[in-house]
Enzyme design. Structure first.
Site, PDB file in Angstrom:
ATOM      1  N   GLY B 129       0.828  -1.206   0.000  1.00  0.00           N
ATOM      2  CA  GLY B 129       0.000   0.000   0.000  1.00  0.00           C
ATOM      3  C   GLY B 129       0.858   1.250   0.000  1.00  0.00           C
ATOM      4  O   GLY B 129       1.070   1.890   1.032  1.00  0.00           O
ATOM      5  N   TYR B 130       1.365   1.583  -1.159  1.00  0.00           N
ATOM      6  CA  TYR B 130       2.194   2.790  -1.303  1.00  0.00           C
ATOM      7  C   TYR B 130       1.429   3.896  -2.033  1.00  0.00           C
ATOM      8  O   TYR B 130       1.139   4.943  -1.495  1.00  0.00           O
ATOM      9  CB  TYR B 130       3.458   2.459  -2.102  1.00  0.00           C
ATOM     10  CG  TYR B 130       4.638   2.061  -1.269  1.00  0.00           C
ATOM     11  CD1 TYR B 130       4.568   2.024   0.116  1.00  0.00           C
ATOM     12  CD2 TYR B 130       5.842   1.723  -1.866  1.00  0.00           C
ATOM     13  CE1 TYR B 130       5.663   1.658   0.873  1.00  0.00           C
ATOM     14  CE2 TYR B 130       6.942   1.354  -1.115  1.00  0.00           C
ATOM     15  CZ  TYR B 130       6.855   1.322   0.255  1.00  0.00           C
ATOM     16  OH  TYR B 130       7.933   0.958   0.983  1.00  0.00           O
ATOM     17  N   SER B 131       1.156   3.633  -3.315  1.00  0.00           N
ATOM     18  CA  SER B 131       0.603   4.686  -4.173  1.00  0.00           C
ATOM     19  C   SER B 131      -0.752   5.158  -3.699  1.00  0.00           C
ATOM     20  O   SER B 131      -1.525   4.402  -3.116  1.00  0.00           O
ATOM     21  CB  SER B 131       0.448   4.166  -5.600  1.00  0.00           C
ATOM     22  OG  SER B 131       1.695   3.919  -6.168  1.00  0.00           O
ATOM     23  N   SER B 165      -1.361  -4.323  -6.160  1.00  0.00           N
ATOM     24  CA  SER B 165      -1.364  -5.544  -6.943  1.00  0.00           C
ATOM     25  C   SER B 165      -1.890  -6.704  -6.109  1.00  0.00           C
ATOM     26  O   SER B 165      -1.433  -6.942  -4.991  1.00  0.00           O
ATOM     27  CB  SER B 165       0.082  -5.814  -7.370  1.00  0.00           C
ATOM     28  OG  SER B 165       0.132  -6.855  -8.280  1.00  0.00           O
ATOM     29  N   GLU B 248      13.434  -4.210  -3.815  1.00  0.00           N
ATOM     30  CA  GLU B 248      12.704  -4.524  -5.035  1.00  0.00           C
ATOM     31  C   GLU B 248      13.637  -4.621  -6.242  1.00  0.00           C
ATOM     32  O   GLU B 248      13.359  -5.306  -7.208  1.00  0.00           O
ATOM     33  CB  GLU B 248      11.639  -3.456  -5.286  1.00  0.00           C
ATOM     34  CG  GLU B 248      10.614  -3.874  -6.315  1.00  0.00           C
ATOM     35  CD  GLU B 248       9.338  -3.047  -6.234  1.00  0.00           C
ATOM     36  OE1 GLU B 248       9.345  -2.009  -5.562  1.00  0.00           O
ATOM     37  OE2 GLU B 248       8.336  -3.458  -6.839  1.00  0.00           O
ATOM     38  N   SER B 370       8.015   6.450 -12.673  1.00  0.00           N
ATOM     39  CA  SER B 370       7.763   6.561 -14.110  1.00  0.00           C
ATOM     40  C   SER B 370       9.034   6.961 -14.850  1.00  0.00           C
ATOM     41  O   SER B 370      10.013   7.404 -14.244  1.00  0.00           O
ATOM     42  CB  SER B 370       6.695   7.617 -14.352  1.00  0.00           C
ATOM     43  OG  SER B 370       7.220   8.892 -14.003  1.00  0.00           O
ATOM     44  N   ASN B 371       9.007   6.822 -16.147  1.00  0.00           N
ATOM     45  CA  ASN B 371      10.107   7.318 -16.984  1.00  0.00           C
ATOM     46  C   ASN B 371      10.550   8.715 -16.588  1.00  0.00           C
ATOM     47  O   ASN B 371      11.739   9.004 -16.506  1.00  0.00           O
ATOM     48  CB  ASN B 371       9.643   7.407 -18.453  1.00  0.00           C
ATOM     49  CG  ASN B 371       9.899   6.114 -19.215  1.00  0.00           C
ATOM     50  OD1 ASN B 371      10.482   5.183 -18.681  1.00  0.00           O
ATOM     51  ND2 ASN B 371       9.460   6.084 -20.455  1.00  0.00           N
ATOM     52  N   GLU B 372       9.573   9.571 -16.378  1.00  0.00           N
ATOM     53  CA  GLU B 372       9.872  10.974 -16.113  1.00  0.00           C
ATOM     54  C   GLU B 372      10.642  11.118 -14.803  1.00  0.00           C
ATOM     55  O   GLU B 372      11.620  11.878 -14.712  1.00  0.00           O
ATOM     56  CB  GLU B 372       8.580  11.791 -16.086  1.00  0.00           C
ATOM     57  CG  GLU B 372       7.862  11.892 -17.450  1.00  0.00           C
ATOM     58  CD  GLU B 372       7.186  10.598 -17.911  1.00  0.00           C
ATOM     59  OE1 GLU B 372       6.879   9.756 -17.043  1.00  0.00           O
ATOM     60  OE2 GLU B 372       6.989  10.426 -19.127  1.00  0.00           O
TER      61      GLU B 372
END
Lengths: 376, 394, 376, 394
Positions: B129-131, B165, B248, B370-372
């Site tokens: 439970g992070y995001s 997830s 991770e 993310s990529n950014e």
């Protein structure tokens, strides 16, 4: 050549855009996808039956309005923008131009009249090839008063939605075109990743057709059908830039309001530059589509073919990149079912290889510039 | 990787997989990976217990907690052979790879005794439970609140987590929440372990673009975490959370690469079958994919070598960006190789696997930074470029 | 396989880096370019004559230090980083490995000993091909006690700087290798865009050679020379990642101090992301180079060939993009003679097609993965 | 473009070029373009006077100032035919395309009478003084100062301009300078016309990466501009400067495209000769170049159509980015087509032309608003995204 739209043309575009924004909403497109038919039959009844969109490009002599390729392109762009699940591409950009190009007088009068009146149509050729008549899957032979025809087309756009299914077949070493009477052969609906365009498989195993089913007067070759192929390719390119515009709008809206690290996503320069590059590519593709449309009748087939291949290559790549960026810039929600980017993304992939993938279009251009000595 | 010492281990795992991933488990081959994470959950939980029965869960954990104490090189061998045999996506991954190592490093003796056995035996499953909906890639912006119940010392949690997830298939969740009112950023956070099956927690699946729903939103409304289930000190949750994230990026990397290699091989196989292998553009892209994968292998070996000189630190920063974009591009390449078969759903399970790869790999460049965010980190920490300003809206 | 450098390897790298930073400065490189010889003879005397860099990879039996490919790669990287105009690639990565691979015992002892001692060497093969022995420009035939050889190599690296010029030639349907005695044939210096690597044209028109000029014992084929070709390609890739590192350093320094719109250029996110992407590509290419070097002797020739082609493809593209970005990010001064980006940029272009361009390297890999049915 | 009305004009220009760009002018064909701008200056100045003699300088100017009053479509025809015939780079370009239109729009009657005839007759040549060493793409950061001489009303200018094309071959320079002490950004600027040959002005060539030196630094140390030579009002120089820049994006565009098409044709020609045309990757890139050029043509036609509805405004913003990057990529493509011939300087003038294209096209994406500035503008003005913050150094 005038690349400024006339007031009439702008009106057509605005009307189409407004109507589709109202009727082909995100919710509606999802309903169509869930129903797994690939066609929005109600919307088709409105635009083809009531509003006469299919009549626009059909000559006045055959019950149409006699408008040009620019109007066609504007409609396709508007349709693409909302991912409207309509058999318009099959009908107006493939079937009608093919009938107009190779049809005999009687067939033209009848079939174009029906299309102008709102009946959907399609062509059972190879929709994955830059030369969709090069590998025809059907063979015909004369038999009694009519013909016997057999063969298979693995993927036919809008097959089950079409009231008129055109089948090109080999006949006596040349090509002939048949319009299947309703209910002829086996038509199977295929499930697709992109749920917004119907794909069906047609098998004729074999079937007998009356003489009246033959559309062409006395055979034709691929060159005779050039305008129809060009129209199909340009219509698809227009649809693709429309969809690119649609997904860019969705994305720009989202990132203008979404806040990360105390700033809107749209305020980050790296994001701005990526959007700006898409915009440059969009302008480029759109200019080619509009330019090729404006010169459609005046340009030589060879040069027109190059231009349209160029438009198709840019439009296909643009749509893919725009929808890929849409998912990325939406972040986590970008690959949920709930948000719209995936609808465009799947369409982008599915459309990318219709009438040939980018490499094939660039290959056509290279052949023209450098000679075709090398295989593509 | 082909040293004498690991060869025996390799053979052992290979044999074990061959004799166990059979019979009713046969259907699990290549299933349950990203994009397919909610496939056959009950059978996969059973499979976890079969693994546990032969002590193949948690092989890198120390012996005292049920592991085999395998070295990094040995764990890599396990990952490689597990993937090579088509071993299914691990339901126990979060517990084994994240929660376990975190508890071993930061947990109390009681916490270790309470939780590690359940993970190791494949009987208790975890999710993270992070995001949060408004936080996205910005973990410092956590808004879920934890308030201490003065009577019991327990923590009462309210808020929402997202992108969790397999929450609907898990027993426990670890939660990063804000325990000090008015705190901002990395301060005032708490790291809690919470049972999912309790009043005040509701799990709602999120449907993905591929149609599946392995992710969930988890809603907390006064849900309870026992005072004994705080990891680290209240207020220092950030430290624990960051340590956990670093686990991770560990060994699972090389197992992941083995999966990538299988996917690339599948793409090549189909290209050879359907004639795509004759197209010069696709040949070049396939060769580029091979190139990227081989670079990834050496990059990972450099990263995992953990050179004490810090020599490879800069390169480590780029690893996530590299593999995620590589994988995403592979998905697109797979579709272009499928060509006319990409859009129409067929009976060929290989085609469906590639379609799921195409769709689900879109998430690779978004989750876990993310990529950014990755590019910011590489520029700032790797290249020493100025930091991105926070906070000013303009 | 251990990808962590040993302390000795790190020391070699640090020493080389330090020396070249001191001796191959921007000013010095410019002097070399203006002198139009493509070689810094003084610096060569130091590194080859005094410091014995060429001896490193030569077996101890022949007067070398017997170190491995990793050391070679570290030196080449350091050389590339400063664009040092040295015949090191020709000598250590092409000529010495070729002698080691196909030379007879006598020739090995003599020639490798001379190279270990600091004499420069090169090979007159096709430096633009992935298979530089496939199209040999020289024919030899036995004549009396020796040979007569004729032919031409259009571009030979470091031709005039080399004391030992190796010439592969067709002989009796196979290949033979000759070392030209000093002053044999016509060597012409060619002016280049990239002034940092000497290129010469060799014409033998025809010339007679003594039997002692023959290097190989009794003929060889391309497979026998595989390690030499692999070494040449890997050495070039190492040089390219070194140059990429050099030009990225130059650029990062510049944009960290240059102010536009009241901010340093380096503070703009779009710029940061572009630099970060280069950094990712750099890590990728470098890992491949180091990995291929570490496994050079253990990996099968087929897989080694794929890895090195991969390294060469990535390194070549990286260097070009890094130097292209260097010019762009320097803004107006980026394409003045005074600033350094153009030196790297020209090197990048010139090196990009050495031993084959990217498409050829990817083609090798594709052939291995997919079969070679298609022509490249 | 192939209307009846323009066909006659086209034929006229074609004939004129055929009968005039001959004899001693023959050597000027295809010379003096970007990267080669300082080639054969004296002969090219003579050529300007030959053009003027037949009234082919300034054909778009109104009749009263010596022009032909050609329509946009007709000017395009002129540009196309001039380029097609290999007409050399125009020494008079800055005067004809920038200074003239600016004076016609903003100049006093005296200024028009003083300066327009010299431009039109090919006897006075101009250069531009915009960029400064510390300003780069940021014109608002101009530091060159103009101080009014109370005795004469003249302006005394001190400072430095840079990237001044052909200053060493010009007679006059227009200068944007700061005339109000303490002013910042767009305020307090003045637009001055100054004679180059005077004490207090020093021109220093800048050597470029291709070896040539068509750019210069221009140093001002109390140089004088007559009070009569201020264009617009003192303090409003920004407005004049911006208008002038807009003239730059005019008709010359299509002539430029004609040059691009010739370069692409040259690339194709060499590819057919040296076998590069057989390489699938180069075939695709050449086709892409053709595609980009054709798109550019239609884009320019849309832009020039100046649709009053503003329909094409968004697309206009991208035009500079599109052509400059296209051209730069063409330079790289040309080198890759040359392949082994790219690096070695040969006698083939076509090879040398492509090498110069390769080198000099690097400037296309930097001058006149760099890529980075263009993308900011497209994002902000075209897509309505937030503006980039100025000024805070972090």
């Amino acid at each position: 050549m005038d690349l400024v739209l006339s007031d009439d043309q702008k009106m057509i575009r605005e009307e189409a855009t407004r109507l589709l924004a109202e009727r082909s909403t995100s919710e509606r497109v999802r309903e169509v996808v869930e129903a797994a038919q690939g066609v929005d039959a109600e919307l088709w009844a409105t635009i083809a039956g009531e509003l006469g969109w299919c009549a626009m490009a059909i000559p006045e002599a055959f019950g149409g309005l006699g408008l040009g390729m620019t109007e066609q392109v504007l409609l396709m762009e508007a349709v693409g923008r909302r991912l409207a699940a309509l058999p318009l591409w099959s009908t107006s950009c493939m079937a009608a131009p093919l009938i107009a190009a190779v049809g005999g007088d009687t067939a033209k009068a009848e079939l174009l009249g029906r299309i102008a009146g709102g009946e959907a149509a399609t062509v059972a050729w190879d929709i994955f090839a830059v030369d969709p008549l090069a590998h025809i899957g059907f063979d015909a032979r004369a038999s009694g008063d009519g013909y016997v025809i057999e063969g298979r087309a693995a993927q036919v756009s809008d097959l089950l939605a079409a009231a008129i299914v055109l089948v090109p077949a080999q006949l006596d070493g040349g090509l002939a075109l048949f319009a299947l009477p309703a209910g002829t052969g086996n038509s199977a609906l295929l499930p697709t990743l992109d749920g917004t365009r119907q794909i069906g498989e047609l098998t004729l195993d074999p079937v007998a057709l009356p003489a009246s089913a033959r559309v062409d007067a006395a055979g034709f070759d691929a060159a005779d059908a050039d305008a129809a192929i060009a129209s199909a390719m340009l219509g698809l390119a227009a649809e693709q830039i429309g969809a690119a515009c649609g997904v860019m709008d969705v994305t720009l809206d989202y990132i203008a309001s979404r806040v990360q690290f105390g700033r809107t996503i749209a305020s980050f320069q790296a994001i701005k530059h990526r959007c700006a590059r898409l915009e440059v590519d969009f302008s480029e593709a759109r200019s080619l589509v509009y330019g090729a449309a404006a010169g459609f009748d005046a340009t030589s087939p060879a040069e027109r073919g190059m231009e349209i291949a160029a438009a198709r290559a840019l439009a296909g790549d643009l749509l893919y990149r725009a929808s890929e960026e849409a998912i990325q810039l939406h972040g986590g929600v970008g690959f949920t079912w709930e948000y719209d980017p995936h609808l465009y993304f799947k369409r982008a992939q599915a459309a990318s290889c219709l009438l040939g993938a980018t490499h094939a279009h660039l290959g056509l251009i290279a052949d023209a510039l450098l000679g075709a000595e090398e295989a593509r | 990787m082909s040293d004498q010492t690991t060869d025996e281990l390799r053979a052992e795992i290979r044999d074990w997989m061959a004799s166990n991933l059979t019979g009713r488990f046969e259907v699990l081959r290549h299933r349950g990976n990203a994009g397919d994470g909610d496939a056959l959950p009950d059978l996969r939980k059973e499979w976890e217990r079969v693994l546990a029965g032969s002590r193949w869960t948690c092989p890198g954990w120390p012996h005292e907690w049920g592991g085999r104490g395998l070295s990094v090189a040995e764990q890599i061998v396990f990952q490689e052979e597990y993937s090579r045999a088509g071993g299914p996506g691990r339901m126990g991954h979060i517990g084994e790879g994240l929660v376990g190592p975190t508890l071993i490093a930061f947990g109390t003796q009681e916490q270790k005794e309470r939780f590690l056995p359940g993970i190791c035996s494949g009987t208790e499953f975890w999710c993270q439970g992070y995001s949060e909906p408004s936080a996205g890639s910005d973990l410092g912006n956590i808004r879920t609140r934890a308030r201490q119940d003065p009577a019991t010392g327990d923590w009462l949690v309210s808020g929402q987590k997202v992108w969790t997830s397999l929450a609907h298939l898990s027993d426990w969740i670890f939660v990063l929440a804000r325990c000090e009112e008015g705190s901002v950023g990395r301060n005032g956070l708490i790291f809690l372990l919470m049972q999912l099956d309790q009043p005040g927690i509701e799990v709602q699946p999120i449907r993905q673009i591929g149609g599946g729903a392995e992710f969930n939103s988890v809603f907390f409304d006064g849900a309870r975490a026992s005072a004994a289930n705080v990891v680290g000190k209240p207020g220092e949750g950030w430290k624990v959370a960051m340590a956990l994230l670093s686990f991770e990026r560990g060994i699972s990397t090389l197992g992941q690469q083995m999966g990538f290699a299988q996917e690339l091989e599948l793409v090549c196989e189909i290209a050879r079958e359907n004639g795509a292998a004759k197209r010069p553009d696709l040949r070049q892209r396939i060769a580029r994919a091979w190139t990227g994968l081989r670079a990834m292998r050496y990059l990972a070996m450099r990263v995992l070598s953990d050179d004490p000189s810090g020599e490879t630190m800069r390169e480590t920063l780029g690893y996530k960006y590299h593999w995620s974009n590589w994988h995403r591009d592979l998905g697109k390449l797979a579709m272009d190789v499928l060509g006319r078969d990409a859009n129409v759903i067929s009976d060929d399970p290989r085609h469906e696997r590639l379609r799921q790869l195409f769709l689900f790999s879109r998430s690779d460049t978004i989750y876990g930074g993310s990529n950014e965010i990755q590019l910011n980190i590489i520029a700032e920490q790797g290249l020493g470029m100025p930091r991105e300003p926070r906070g000013s809206l303009f």
